[in-house]
Design a protein around this motif. Sequence first.
Motif, PDB file in Angstrom:
ATOM      1  N   THR A  34     -34.883  33.786  45.619  1.00 59.03           N
ATOM      2  CA  THR A  34     -34.465  34.648  44.937  1.00 59.03           C
ATOM      3  C   THR A  34     -33.616  35.808  46.617  1.00 59.03           C
ATOM      4  O   THR A  34     -33.068  36.801  46.501  1.00 59.03           O
ATOM      5  N   ARG A  35     -34.614  35.465  47.414  1.00 57.83           N
ATOM      6  CA  ARG A  35     -33.844  36.359  48.593  1.00 57.83           C
ATOM      7  C   ARG A  35     -33.728  35.111  50.080  1.00 57.83           C
ATOM      8  O   ARG A  35     -34.751  34.669  50.059  1.00 57.83           O
ATOM      9  N   ILE A  36     -32.509  36.118  50.122  1.00 58.27           N
ATOM     10  CA  ILE A  36     -32.387  35.220  51.445  1.00 58.27           C
ATOM     11  C   ILE A  36     -32.014  36.135  52.758  1.00 58.27           C
ATOM     12  O   ILE A  36     -31.499  36.977  52.800  1.00 58.27           O
ATOM     13  N   SER A  37     -31.969  35.740  53.653  1.00 56.28           N
ATOM     14  CA  SER A  37     -32.227  35.994  54.899  1.00 56.28           C
ATOM     15  C   SER A  37     -30.946  36.246  55.375  1.00 56.28           C
ATOM     16  O   SER A  37     -30.653  34.783  56.058  1.00 56.28           O
ATOM     17  N   VAL A  38     -29.924  36.970  56.111  1.00 57.22           N
ATOM     18  CA  VAL A  38     -28.939  36.800  56.900  1.00 57.22           C
ATOM     19  C   VAL A  38     -29.020  37.084  58.597  1.00 57.22           C
ATOM     20  O   VAL A  38     -28.540  37.890  58.527  1.00 57.22           O
ATOM     21  N   PRO A  39     -29.624  35.703  59.646  1.00 51.72           N
ATOM     22  CA  PRO A  39     -29.671  36.824  60.552  1.00 51.72           C
ATOM     23  C   PRO A  39     -28.558  36.061  61.967  1.00 51.72           C
ATOM     24  O   PRO A  39     -27.186  35.311  61.072  1.00 51.72           O
ATOM     25  N   MET A  40     -28.364  36.689  62.115  1.00 52.99           N
ATOM     26  CA  MET A  40     -26.622  36.416  62.711  1.00 52.99           C
ATOM     27  C   MET A  40     -26.212  35.671  63.184  1.00 52.99           C
ATOM     28  O   MET A  40     -27.125  34.264  63.952  1.00 52.99           O
ATOM     29  N   PHE A  41     -25.119  35.002  63.046  1.00 50.68           N
ATOM     30  CA  PHE A  41     -24.480  33.761  63.558  1.00 50.68           C
ATOM     31  C   PHE A  41     -24.714  33.285  64.637  1.00 50.68           C
ATOM     32  O   PHE A  41     -23.979  34.451  65.509  1.00 50.68           O
ATOM     33  N   LYS A  42     -24.212  32.148  65.245  1.00 50.57           N
ATOM     34  CA  LYS A  42     -24.032  31.904  66.107  1.00 50.57           C
ATOM     35  C   LYS A  42     -22.138  31.583  66.282  1.00 50.57           C
ATOM     36  O   LYS A  42     -22.340  31.457  65.506  1.00 50.57           O
ATOM     37  N   ASN A  43     -21.622  31.512  67.674  1.00 51.85           N
ATOM     38  CA  ASN A  43     -20.270  32.083  67.815  1.00 51.85           C
ATOM     39  C   ASN A  43     -19.982  30.725  68.598  1.00 51.85           C
ATOM     40  O   ASN A  43     -20.405  31.543  69.957  1.00 51.85           O
ATOM     41  N   GLU A  44     -19.350  29.747  68.646  1.00 51.75           N
ATOM     42  CA  GLU A  44     -18.887  28.823  70.079  1.00 51.75           C
ATOM     43  C   GLU A  44     -17.539  29.288  69.589  1.00 51.75           C
ATOM     44  O   GLU A  44     -17.109  27.344  70.338  1.00 51.75           O
ATOM     45  N   GLU A  51     -19.104  36.239  65.643  1.00 48.35           N
ATOM     46  CA  GLU A  51     -20.148  36.492  65.071  1.00 48.35           C
ATOM     47  C   GLU A  51     -20.493  37.370  64.445  1.00 48.35           C
ATOM     48  O   GLU A  51     -21.504  36.559  62.974  1.00 48.35           O
ATOM     49  N   ALA A  52     -20.039  38.972  64.595  1.00 43.44           N
ATOM     50  CA  ALA A  52     -20.759  39.701  63.462  1.00 43.44           C
ATOM     51  C   ALA A  52     -19.959  39.967  62.362  1.00 43.44           C
ATOM     52  O   ALA A  52     -20.412  39.548  61.848  1.00 43.44           O
TER      53      ALA A  52
END
Length: 169
Positions: A34-44, A51-52
């Motif tokens: 029901t709850r999802i955490s979205v940490p900072m994505f990686k940028n390749e 990424e932000a």
Amino acid sequence: MKPIHFLVLPLLLLSSCAGYRLGGGKPPSLSSVTRISVPMFKNETQHPRAEAIATSAVAAALSQDGTYKVSSTDQADAILEGTLEKIQYTSIRGTRLDTLLPEELHNQVEISWVLKDARDPTKTLASGKSSGKSQLFVDTNLQTARNNALPDALERAGESLVSTLSNGY
């Protein structure tokens, strides 16, 4: 005789909606999330701060969809990790006198993602790749035009990602 017609007709009309459900269309493997955490994505990619923008676009798409709530890592049921893998520009149309000078570009981004269980990070709940596209006209400053078109493509990739998580496709 006529009062029976008034009762039967509404029952027949309402029975056509008997199989329809609002919400509840999550894939079976994500039914407990029901709850999802979205940490900072990686940028390749070589694009700074992309990424932000990608992380923000996915979190906004999750909030807008409403199937899952965005929360902090300590309160989440799952953690969505993502990597911005590709930002590609393709020329659609060139100038009349110089075909190598683009007037219009096609922008495509690709995000790979993995949804992991928050209690057991070794357990993968879902994974995939999502892409988004946009088009832009090139003005005198190519870099500004590209920077202005990037959030639109990332929003579309975020909507595609959230659609996969919410609907299974």
